[in-house]
Design a protein around this motif. Structure first.
Motif, PDB file in Angstrom:
ATOM      1  N   LEU A  90       0.823  -1.212   0.000  1.00  0.00           N
ATOM      2  CA  LEU A  90       0.000   0.000   0.000  1.00  0.00           C
ATOM      3  C   LEU A  90       0.857   1.263   0.000  1.00  0.00           C
ATOM      4  O   LEU A  90       0.487   2.268  -0.614  1.00  0.00           O
ATOM      5  CB  LEU A  90      -0.929  -0.015   1.208  1.00  0.00           C
ATOM      6  CG  LEU A  90      -2.054  -1.033   1.103  1.00  0.00           C
ATOM      7  CD1 LEU A  90      -2.844  -1.093   2.373  1.00  0.00           C
ATOM      8  CD2 LEU A  90      -2.964  -0.656  -0.039  1.00  0.00           C
ATOM      9  N   SER A  91       2.016   1.209   0.683  1.00  0.00           N
ATOM     10  CA  SER A  91       2.884   2.391   0.649  1.00  0.00           C
ATOM     11  C   SER A  91       3.415   2.612  -0.758  1.00  0.00           C
ATOM     12  O   SER A  91       3.525   3.767  -1.213  1.00  0.00           O
ATOM     13  CB  SER A  91       4.015   2.231   1.650  1.00  0.00           C
ATOM     14  OG  SER A  91       4.885   1.214   1.241  1.00  0.00           O
ATOM     15  N   LEU A  92       3.716   1.511  -1.477  1.00  0.00           N
ATOM     16  CA  LEU A  92       4.118   1.667  -2.883  1.00  0.00           C
ATOM     17  C   LEU A  92       2.989   2.275  -3.706  1.00  0.00           C
ATOM     18  O   LEU A  92       3.235   3.137  -4.567  1.00  0.00           O
ATOM     19  CB  LEU A  92       4.518   0.308  -3.465  1.00  0.00           C
ATOM     20  CG  LEU A  92       5.883  -0.203  -3.045  1.00  0.00           C
ATOM     21  CD1 LEU A  92       6.072  -1.616  -3.529  1.00  0.00           C
ATOM     22  CD2 LEU A  92       6.961   0.680  -3.617  1.00  0.00           C
ATOM     23  N   ARG A 126       2.904   5.984  -3.144  1.00  0.00           N
ATOM     24  CA  ARG A 126       3.979   6.679  -3.872  1.00  0.00           C
ATOM     25  C   ARG A 126       3.663   6.788  -5.361  1.00  0.00           C
ATOM     26  O   ARG A 126       3.888   7.822  -5.987  1.00  0.00           O
ATOM     27  CB  ARG A 126       5.306   5.933  -3.676  1.00  0.00           C
ATOM     28  CG  ARG A 126       6.051   6.353  -2.460  1.00  0.00           C
ATOM     29  CD  ARG A 126       6.249   7.845  -2.403  1.00  0.00           C
ATOM     30  NE  ARG A 126       7.239   8.333  -3.339  1.00  0.00           N
ATOM     31  CZ  ARG A 126       8.499   8.548  -3.043  1.00  0.00           C
ATOM     32  NH1 ARG A 126       8.945   8.326  -1.824  1.00  0.00           N
ATOM     33  NH2 ARG A 126       9.325   8.996  -3.951  1.00  0.00           N
ATOM     34  N   ILE A 127       3.123   5.685  -5.931  1.00  0.00           N
ATOM     35  CA  ILE A 127       2.778   5.716  -7.359  1.00  0.00           C
ATOM     36  C   ILE A 127       1.705   6.769  -7.623  1.00  0.00           C
ATOM     37  O   ILE A 127       1.764   7.523  -8.596  1.00  0.00           O
ATOM     38  CB  ILE A 127       2.314   4.318  -7.818  1.00  0.00           C
ATOM     39  CG1 ILE A 127       3.494   3.360  -7.853  1.00  0.00           C
ATOM     40  CG2 ILE A 127       1.672   4.379  -9.191  1.00  0.00           C
ATOM     41  CD1 ILE A 127       3.116   1.948  -8.115  1.00  0.00           C
ATOM     42  N   TYR A 128       0.713   6.851  -6.702  1.00  0.00           N
ATOM     43  CA  TYR A 128      -0.343   7.837  -6.904  1.00  0.00           C
ATOM     44  C   TYR A 128       0.204   9.250  -6.808  1.00  0.00           C
ATOM     45  O   TYR A 128      -0.211  10.148  -7.542  1.00  0.00           O
ATOM     46  CB  TYR A 128      -1.449   7.627  -5.868  1.00  0.00           C
ATOM     47  CG  TYR A 128      -2.628   8.524  -6.084  1.00  0.00           C
ATOM     48  CD1 TYR A 128      -3.562   8.223  -7.062  1.00  0.00           C
ATOM     49  CD2 TYR A 128      -2.803   9.673  -5.342  1.00  0.00           C
ATOM     50  CE1 TYR A 128      -4.634   9.039  -7.292  1.00  0.00           C
ATOM     51  CE2 TYR A 128      -3.878  10.502  -5.552  1.00  0.00           C
ATOM     52  CZ  TYR A 128      -4.792  10.172  -6.538  1.00  0.00           C
ATOM     53  OH  TYR A 128      -5.851  10.986  -6.768  1.00  0.00           O
ATOM     54  N   LYS A 141       3.147  10.225  -7.652  1.00  0.00           N
ATOM     55  CA  LYS A 141       3.980  10.549  -8.819  1.00  0.00           C
ATOM     56  C   LYS A 141       3.151  10.683 -10.085  1.00  0.00           C
ATOM     57  O   LYS A 141       3.350  11.614 -10.864  1.00  0.00           O
ATOM     58  CB  LYS A 141       5.043   9.469  -9.001  1.00  0.00           C
ATOM     59  CG  LYS A 141       6.061   9.787 -10.079  1.00  0.00           C
ATOM     60  CD  LYS A 141       7.307   8.973  -9.827  1.00  0.00           C
ATOM     61  CE  LYS A 141       8.376   9.057 -10.872  1.00  0.00           C
ATOM     62  NZ  LYS A 141       8.319  10.065 -11.861  1.00  0.00           N
ATOM     63  N   TYR A 142       2.184   9.767 -10.295  1.00  0.00           N
ATOM     64  CA  TYR A 142       1.494   9.734 -11.583  1.00  0.00           C
ATOM     65  C   TYR A 142       0.053  10.214 -11.511  1.00  0.00           C
ATOM     66  O   TYR A 142      -0.562  10.464 -12.550  1.00  0.00           O
ATOM     67  CB  TYR A 142       1.519   8.307 -12.146  1.00  0.00           C
ATOM     68  CG  TYR A 142       2.893   7.877 -12.593  1.00  0.00           C
ATOM     69  CD1 TYR A 142       3.428   8.343 -13.784  1.00  0.00           C
ATOM     70  CD2 TYR A 142       3.656   7.018 -11.820  1.00  0.00           C
ATOM     71  CE1 TYR A 142       4.691   7.966 -14.188  1.00  0.00           C
ATOM     72  CE2 TYR A 142       4.921   6.639 -12.211  1.00  0.00           C
ATOM     73  CZ  TYR A 142       5.434   7.119 -13.400  1.00  0.00           C
ATOM     74  OH  TYR A 142       6.680   6.755 -13.803  1.00  0.00           O
ATOM     75  N   GLY A 143      -0.541  10.271 -10.318  1.00  0.00           N
ATOM     76  CA  GLY A 143      -1.890  10.786 -10.208  1.00  0.00           C
ATOM     77  C   GLY A 143      -2.981   9.831 -10.642  1.00  0.00           C
ATOM     78  O   GLY A 143      -4.140  10.218 -10.746  1.00  0.00           O
ATOM     79  N   THR A 144      -2.643   8.585 -10.919  1.00  0.00           N
ATOM     80  CA  THR A 144      -3.656   7.604 -11.284  1.00  0.00           C
ATOM     81  C   THR A 144      -3.224   6.236 -10.777  1.00  0.00           C
ATOM     82  O   THR A 144      -2.059   6.032 -10.439  1.00  0.00           O
ATOM     83  CB  THR A 144      -3.850   7.546 -12.797  1.00  0.00           C
ATOM     84  OG1 THR A 144      -4.836   6.559 -13.091  1.00  0.00           O
ATOM     85  CG2 THR A 144      -2.579   7.206 -13.501  1.00  0.00           C
ATOM     86  N   LEU A 145      -4.185   5.320 -10.699  1.00  0.00           N
ATOM     87  CA  LEU A 145      -3.847   3.962 -10.278  1.00  0.00           C
ATOM     88  C   LEU A 145      -4.316   2.920 -11.286  1.00  0.00           C
ATOM     89  O   LEU A 145      -4.284   1.730 -11.006  1.00  0.00           O
ATOM     90  CB  LEU A 145      -4.472   3.660  -8.901  1.00  0.00           C
ATOM     91  CG  LEU A 145      -3.767   4.353  -7.746  1.00  0.00           C
ATOM     92  CD1 LEU A 145      -4.505   4.099  -6.453  1.00  0.00           C
ATOM     93  CD2 LEU A 145      -2.357   3.844  -7.604  1.00  0.00           C
ATOM     94  N   ASP A 146      -4.790   3.375 -12.444  1.00  0.00           N
ATOM     95  CA  ASP A 146      -5.182   2.440 -13.499  1.00  0.00           C
ATOM     96  C   ASP A 146      -3.920   1.852 -14.123  1.00  0.00           C
ATOM     97  O   ASP A 146      -3.040   2.590 -14.563  1.00  0.00           O
ATOM     98  CB  ASP A 146      -6.006   3.194 -14.548  1.00  0.00           C
ATOM     99  CG  ASP A 146      -6.681   2.243 -15.501  1.00  0.00           C
ATOM    100  OD1 ASP A 146      -5.993   1.336 -15.983  1.00  0.00           O
ATOM    101  OD2 ASP A 146      -7.879   2.402 -15.737  1.00  0.00           O
ATOM    102  N   SER A 147      -3.824   0.512 -14.161  1.00  0.00           N
ATOM    103  CA  SER A 147      -2.550  -0.098 -14.546  1.00  0.00           C
ATOM    104  C   SER A 147      -2.245   0.160 -16.028  1.00  0.00           C
ATOM    105  O   SER A 147      -1.084   0.304 -16.388  1.00  0.00           O
ATOM    106  CB  SER A 147      -2.575  -1.587 -14.255  1.00  0.00           C
ATOM    107  OG  SER A 147      -3.619  -2.198 -14.942  1.00  0.00           O
ATOM    108  N   HIS A 148      -3.280   0.254 -16.888  1.00  0.00           N
ATOM    109  CA  HIS A 148      -3.002   0.502 -18.309  1.00  0.00           C
ATOM    110  C   HIS A 148      -2.433   1.904 -18.522  1.00  0.00           C
ATOM    111  O   HIS A 148      -1.441   2.088 -19.217  1.00  0.00           O
ATOM    112  CB  HIS A 148      -4.282   0.314 -19.134  1.00  0.00           C
ATOM    113  CG  HIS A 148      -4.739  -1.105 -19.167  1.00  0.00           C
ATOM    114  ND1 HIS A 148      -5.697  -1.575 -20.021  1.00  0.00           N
ATOM    115  CD2 HIS A 148      -4.368  -2.171 -18.423  1.00  0.00           C
ATOM    116  CE1 HIS A 148      -5.890  -2.859 -19.820  1.00  0.00           C
ATOM    117  NE2 HIS A 148      -5.110  -3.238 -18.851  1.00  0.00           N
TER     118      HIS A 148
END
Lengths: 144, 227, 94
Positions: free
Chosen positions: A110-112, A115-117, A119-126
């Motif tokens: 969840l911490s990863l 961090r991804i959110y 940096k990129y502002g989204t969580l959709d894998s595509h």
């Protein structure tokens, strides 16, 4: 009819059903969902199914929990007679540690995700895949 | 098309799992070590809870490795999210008056409950892992109620380091006395009383403090990350 | 008698697991994943494993739920309805 009843009244059958269902649904959540958070939830389901299987491996019919209670103390022969009917404590000890480790691993995942959110502002894998590819190309071009 | 391949994959997976699992007939345990441990655990360790005997005495090294894994996970979360001791938080809203008061009332009760679970780990269901989680929840409750009093990372790190050292030192003392690492070494006492089972309650106390400090650290760094 | 409790627990677990993977709102997913843990607690008690049941009750139901809730708050999914921004819980205080 009789065989059908036997199968449906069997503890074994229902435990198998629930563990297989949890494992399969967990793998579905990990593999086929697009949202990263739902993958972490699928990981939790998978761990739950495996834990049930491990505990089931030590279970015995007509057995008692592996704790010597006050009712059967003081006499060593009494204690031995009580412990002979107990379930296997080894898988339970392993599952005990596995549950705590599962919580730690999920928190790490969840911490990863956080961090991804950030940096990129989204969580959709595509979408994330495309964004990461773009970043990789940009960094490669900068090196040249 | 993709829907049908998905269904086919999941059905095949269930059939394979069913074929693997059903030969494990319930009640006929393939492991023989359980019966031996059941027969000799009370004599060997003096703990009424046989799971505690397995966790701390027979497979104590496993528990040490598990602590290492949990420590690694907590440290990695600290590295990923960054540990910042925020002294003043003006942005995040505080909970209402009722929640803050209830947290203050519940906090000592939760502490007592956590210590009860930890110290009775060799007699009743419970022990260091469960008690540590309750301990972390108790301290995090204060943070949830009033975002002003954060969990101090420095304090939790000191507690964590001391508890981890205590666990290993208890094992090393056993090594010096008996030649085996992490073997129970104090007097076994009377079965079923609080001060029994030798060094197992001390080990569980160290383990509970370490798990509690790590989980509190983890929760605090998750709560303090800025959006 | 045990078998009835077992069947109810198993069906609850499977339904909750379906909700975890297929529900739209992440509030529902969070509640359903805690529900799976509650079902696991019942199942472990039926399988004569009180230690594991207590661990699952403390860690699986409470701690993991708090961790997921904190994560949802950090990634802006902690809201009742996606269409209405006023329902954001962190803003409803003001």
């Amino acid at each position: 009819m009789m065989i059908w009843d036997d199968i449906f009244l069997e503890v074994d059958f229902w435990i198998n059903i629930v563990s297989i269902a949890l494992i399969v649904i967990g793998i579905y959540g990990i593999v086929f969902s697009q949202h990263l958070l739902r993958m972490v939830f699928g990981l939790g389901l998978l761990e739950a199914g495996v834990n049930i299987l491990l505990v089931k491996a030590g279970y015995q019919k007509e057995a008692i929990a592996p704790i010597v209670t006050q009712a059967s103390d003081t006499m060593m022969s009494n204690i031995l007679a009580a412990t002979a009917q107990m379930v296997d404590p080894v898988p339970q000890a392993m599952v005990l540690t596995a549950i705590v480790i599962a919580a730690g691993v999920q928190a790490l995942a969840l911490s990863l995700v956080i961090r991804i959110y950030k940096k990129y502002g989204t969580l959709d894998s595509h979408v994330l895949f495309l964004a990461m590819e773009r970043d990789r190309h940009l960094s490669l071009n900068q090196k040249d | 098309m993709q829907r049908w391949t998905t269904i086919l994959f999941l059905t095949g997976l269930s059939i394979v799992l069913f074929a693997i699992i059903t030969p494990l007939v319930l009640g006929q345990s393939p492991m023989l070590v359980g019966k031996l441990i059941n027969a000799s655990a009370v004599n060997d360790t003096g703990a009424a809870n046989l799971v505690t005997a397995v966790v701390l005495a027979y497979r104590g090294l496993d528990t040490l490795g598990e602590l290492a894994i949990l420590f690694t996970a907590a440290t990695a979360i600290g590295i990923i999210l960054g540990t910042t001791d925020k002294t003043q938080t003006t942005s995040s809203p505080t909970a209402g008056f009722i929640v803050a008061t209830a947290a203050k009332v519940l906090f000592p009760l939760l502490l007592v409950f956590a210590l009860y679970i930890i110290l009775h780990g060799h007699l009743t269901p419970g022990g260091g892992f469960q008690g540590g989680a309750v301990l972390a929840a108790a301290f995090f409750l204060l943070t949830l109620a009033d975002s002003g009093n954060n969990i101090k990372h420095k304090v939790t790190q000191v507690i964590e380091a001391l508890a981890g050292t205590a666990f290993i030192v208890l094992g090393l003392v056993s090594f010096a006395l008996q030649g085996v690492f992490l073997q129970p070494w104090l007097d076994k006492g009377e079965l079923g009383s609080l001060f029994s089972a030798g060094s197992l309650p001390l080990l569980y106390l160290a383990l509970g403090l370490k798990v509690g400090a790590e989980l509190a650290n983890l929760l605090s760094s998750l709560a303090n990350v800025e959006k | 008698m045990n078998i009835i409790i077992l069947v109810i627990t198993v069906s609850m677990l499977v339904i909750a697991a379906f909700y975890v993977v297929w529900a739209d709102s992440f509030f529902t997913v969070l509640a359903a994943s805690s529900m799976v843990s509650v079902g696991l607690v019942l199942l472990f008690v039926l399988l004569r494993a009180p230690d594991v049941a207590l661990t699952e009750a403390v860690v699986g139901v409470a701690l993991t739920g708090v961790i997921y809730a904190l994560t949802l708050a950090k990634i802006d999914l902690w809201k009742i309805n996606d269409n209405d921004d006023n329902n954001d819980v962190s803003q409803s205080k003001q």
